[in-house]
Write an enzyme that holds these catalytic residues in place. Structure first.
Site, PDB file in Angstrom:
ATOM      1  N   HIS A   1       0.850  -1.196   0.000  1.00 34.28           N
ATOM      2  CA  HIS A   1       0.000   0.000   0.000  1.00 34.28           C
ATOM      3  C   HIS A   1       0.881   1.239   0.000  1.00 34.28           C
ATOM      4  O   HIS A   1       1.328   1.702   1.060  1.00 34.28           O
ATOM      5  CB  HIS A   1      -0.910  -0.028   1.247  1.00 34.28           C
ATOM      6  CG  HIS A   1      -1.859   1.138   1.348  1.00 34.28           C
ATOM      7  ND1 HIS A   1      -2.947   1.128   2.200  1.00 34.28           N
ATOM      8  CD2 HIS A   1      -1.895   2.345   0.734  1.00 34.28           C
ATOM      9  CE1 HIS A   1      -3.601   2.269   2.107  1.00 34.28           C
ATOM     10  NE2 HIS A   1      -2.975   3.030   1.223  1.00 34.28           N
TER      11      HIS A   1
ATOM     12  N   HIS B   1       1.156   4.961  -2.578  1.00 34.20           N
ATOM     13  CA  HIS B   1       0.732   5.725  -3.754  1.00 34.20           C
ATOM     14  C   HIS B   1       2.000   6.351  -4.323  1.00 34.20           C
ATOM     15  O   HIS B   1       2.658   7.131  -3.633  1.00 34.20           O
ATOM     16  CB  HIS B   1      -0.264   6.808  -3.356  1.00 34.20           C
ATOM     17  CG  HIS B   1      -1.461   6.252  -2.635  1.00 34.20           C
ATOM     18  ND1 HIS B   1      -2.655   6.022  -3.255  1.00 34.20           N
ATOM     19  CD2 HIS B   1      -1.617   5.838  -1.350  1.00 34.20           C
ATOM     20  CE1 HIS B   1      -3.513   5.509  -2.391  1.00 34.20           C
ATOM     21  NE2 HIS B   1      -2.907   5.377  -1.217  1.00 34.20           N
TER      22      HIS B   1
ATOM     23  N   HIS C   1      -9.482   1.073  -0.807  1.00 34.36           N
ATOM     24  CA  HIS C   1      -9.384   1.734   0.489  1.00 34.36           C
ATOM     25  C   HIS C   1     -10.761   1.653   1.146  1.00 34.36           C
ATOM     26  O   HIS C   1     -11.783   1.985   0.513  1.00 34.36           O
ATOM     27  CB  HIS C   1      -9.021   3.203   0.320  1.00 34.36           C
ATOM     28  CG  HIS C   1      -7.582   3.471  -0.004  1.00 34.36           C
ATOM     29  ND1 HIS C   1      -6.940   2.886  -1.049  1.00 34.36           N
ATOM     30  CD2 HIS C   1      -6.666   4.271   0.612  1.00 34.36           C
ATOM     31  CE1 HIS C   1      -5.677   3.325  -1.076  1.00 34.36           C
ATOM     32  NE2 HIS C   1      -5.487   4.165  -0.074  1.00 34.36           N
TER      33      HIS C   1
ATOM     34  N   GLU D   1     -10.628   3.626   6.505  1.00 32.80           N
ATOM     35  CA  GLU D   1      -9.531   4.521   6.941  1.00 32.80           C
ATOM     36  C   GLU D   1     -10.174   5.570   7.857  1.00 32.80           C
ATOM     37  O   GLU D   1      -9.885   5.619   9.043  1.00 32.80           O
ATOM     38  CB  GLU D   1      -8.862   5.174   5.723  1.00 32.80           C
ATOM     39  CG  GLU D   1      -7.755   6.153   6.082  1.00 32.80           C
ATOM     40  CD  GLU D   1      -7.138   6.876   4.869  1.00 32.80           C
ATOM     41  OE1 GLU D   1      -7.729   6.823   3.776  1.00 32.80           O
ATOM     42  OE2 GLU D   1      -6.062   7.497   5.043  1.00 32.80           O
TER      43      GLU D   1
ATOM     44  N   ASP E   1       2.080   4.156   2.589  1.00 28.60           N
ATOM     45  CA  ASP E   1       0.999   4.993   2.035  1.00 28.60           C
ATOM     46  C   ASP E   1       1.548   6.131   1.162  1.00 28.60           C
ATOM     47  O   ASP E   1       1.593   5.977  -0.060  1.00 28.60           O
ATOM     48  CB  ASP E   1       0.098   5.528   3.158  1.00 28.60           C
ATOM     49  CG  ASP E   1      -1.327   5.822   2.690  1.00 28.60           C
ATOM     50  OD1 ASP E   1      -1.655   5.538   1.524  1.00 28.60           O
ATOM     51  OD2 ASP E   1      -2.130   6.326   3.510  1.00 28.60           O
ATOM     52  N   ASP E   2       1.914   7.245   1.780  1.00 26.61           N
ATOM     53  CA  ASP E   2       2.448   8.398   1.048  1.00 26.61           C
ATOM     54  C   ASP E   2       3.706   8.856   1.780  1.00 26.61           C
ATOM     55  O   ASP E   2       3.683   9.860   2.509  1.00 26.61           O
ATOM     56  CB  ASP E   2       1.401   9.518   0.992  1.00 26.61           C
ATOM     57  CG  ASP E   2       0.132   9.069   0.287  1.00 26.61           C
ATOM     58  OD1 ASP E   2       0.135   9.011  -0.949  1.00 26.61           O
ATOM     59  OD2 ASP E   2      -0.840   8.722   0.987  1.00 26.61           O
TER      60      ASP E   2
HETATM   61  N1  HPA Z   1      -6.397   7.466   1.412  1.00 32.03           N
HETATM   62  C1  HPA Z   1      -7.131   7.774   0.355  1.00 32.03           C
HETATM   63  N2  HPA Z   1      -6.625   8.251  -0.761  1.00 32.03           N
HETATM   64  C2  HPA Z   1      -5.317   8.434  -0.857  1.00 32.03           C
HETATM   65  C3  HPA Z   1      -4.493   8.140   0.213  1.00 32.03           C
HETATM   66  C4  HPA Z   1      -5.072   7.602   1.405  1.00 32.03           C
HETATM   67  O1  HPA Z   1      -4.403   7.292   2.399  1.00 32.03           O
HETATM   68  N3  HPA Z   1      -3.242   8.440  -0.195  1.00 32.03           N
HETATM   69  C5  HPA Z   1      -3.318   8.874  -1.465  1.00 32.03           C
HETATM   70  N4  HPA Z   1      -4.574   8.881  -1.874  1.00 32.03           N
HETATM   71 ZN    ZN Z   2      -3.602   4.912   0.643  1.00 32.13          ZN
END
Ligand code: HPA
Ligand code: ZN
Length: 348
Positions: free
Chosen positions: A26, A28, A206, A209, A287-288
């Protein structure tokens, strides 16, 4: 060999977390754009940014929820125009992944963020895919791509994106669903996911979250996903926890993301241990990473330091990452062999 056979001293746990082979399921790729690269690409492409400097941009990374992050994340991605830009972004991430002993990575990309600016989906996919091919040859990292639909847009737009991407079907392994979660439940994309399933694409989304357990249920039962991204809100619903455990549905948990987007007040309060101890196939992911303060090993180190997870949990998380990945059984067995060798070395 099972991890119970190993006695590993707690002082060596951080070193072990870094050294163990792992899969990232996971992340992006647009979220790996470091401020320095954003500014370099802006200059290369003549794009004007609403930030004066790298420091000014970094200052803006104070998020209160998912949407406050997404606004800045989409602004950062605006510097990506050429095939080489997508390659450079992915290569920078893949080098960092290799340094963290990530041996397999399944990277999300958001074509709609780029096609909306007039960039052809071919440019996006070609640049990212070329970096994946080079990663295998030059870094020993196995890398694959998962195309994400933006859930704040319509299902019709998702269908258009799928059509644009299908000529390059051999360059991505699956589809996902990301962007603003609350108010955009999985069932909004039921038809396009059904089509992707017919096409033999892997399916993830997703869910849970910021959104409720109901979104995790519909990701499973309506979209028929094979993995749930985040999914941490599942802990609020005992029946859902039982379902996830029974069907061995992996959750791709992102602790530093959850911290920075205020899903949990601090890392100590994170529920990763609860998920693991309930027998769920939970994994750790970044994630990012350019926005949330760390790549894979930083996620492991900070989470273990805050929550008191053990070497047993470390082994389980790495094993879960291989089980949850979309590689074949022979590759899974090879990676598990490498994982057990690493643990044996640390127990010696
Ligand atoms: N959640 C939803 N969209 C996203 C995320 C995330 O953590 N990171 C990049 N796009
Ligand atoms: Zn994500």
């Amino acid at each position: 060999m099972t991890p119970h056979d190993f006695q590993i001293s707690p002082e060596r746990l951080p070193e072990l977390l870094c050294a163990m082979p792992k899969a990232e399921l996971h992340m992006h790729i647009e979220g790996s754009l470091e401020p320095e690269l954003i500014f370099a690409l802006a200059q290369r492409n003549g794009v004007t940014l609403p930030y004066a400097s790298v420091e000014d941009l970094r200052q803006a990374y104070a998020f209160t929820n998912l949407q406050s992050f997404l606004d800045i994340y989409y602004a950062g991605a605006s510097v990506l125009l050429k095939e080489q830009d997508f390659y450079d972004m992915a290569w920078a991430y893949l080098e960092r992944a290799a340094a963290d002993n990530v041996v397999r990575t399944e990277m999300f990309f958001d074509p709609q963020t780029h096609t909306a600016r007039g960039v052809d989906v071919k440019v996006v996919i070609d640049g990212l895919h070329r970096a994946c091919v080079d990663a295998e040859a030059r870094l020993g990292v196995s890398a694959a791509l998962i195309l994400c639909f933006l859930r704040h847009l319509s299902e019709e737009e998702a269908f258009e994106t799928l059509e644009q991407a299908l000529p390059y079907r051999d360059k991505f392994i699956g589809v996902g669903l990301d962007s603003s979660e609350v108010g955009h439940p999985p069932e909004k994309f039921a038809k396009v996911f059904a089509r992707c399933r017919e096409l033999g694409l892997h399916l993830v989304a997703h869910a849970g979250e910021e959104g409720p357990p109901a979104y995790v249920w519909s990701a499973l039962d309506v979209l028929k996903v094979e993995r749930v991204d985040h999914g941490v809100q599942s802990a609020k619903d005992p029946a859902l926890m039982a379902r996830l455990a029974k069907d061995r549905i992996p959750l791709t948990v992102c602790p530093l993301s959850n911290l920075k987007l205020c899903v949990f007040p601090d890392l100590k309060a994170h529920n990763l241990k609860t998920l693991l101890d309930a027998g769920l196939v939970a994994t750790v992911n970044s994630d990012d990473p350019a926005y949330f303060g760390g790549y894979m090993n930083e996620n492991f180190l900070q989470t273990f330091a805050a929550t008191g997870l053990t070497a047993q949990h470390a082994w389980q998380l790495a094993a879960n990452s291989f089980e949850g990945s979309f590689i074949d059984d022979a590759a899974k067995a090879r990676y598990m062999g490498r994982l057990n060798e690493t643990f044996a070395r640390f127990a010696a």
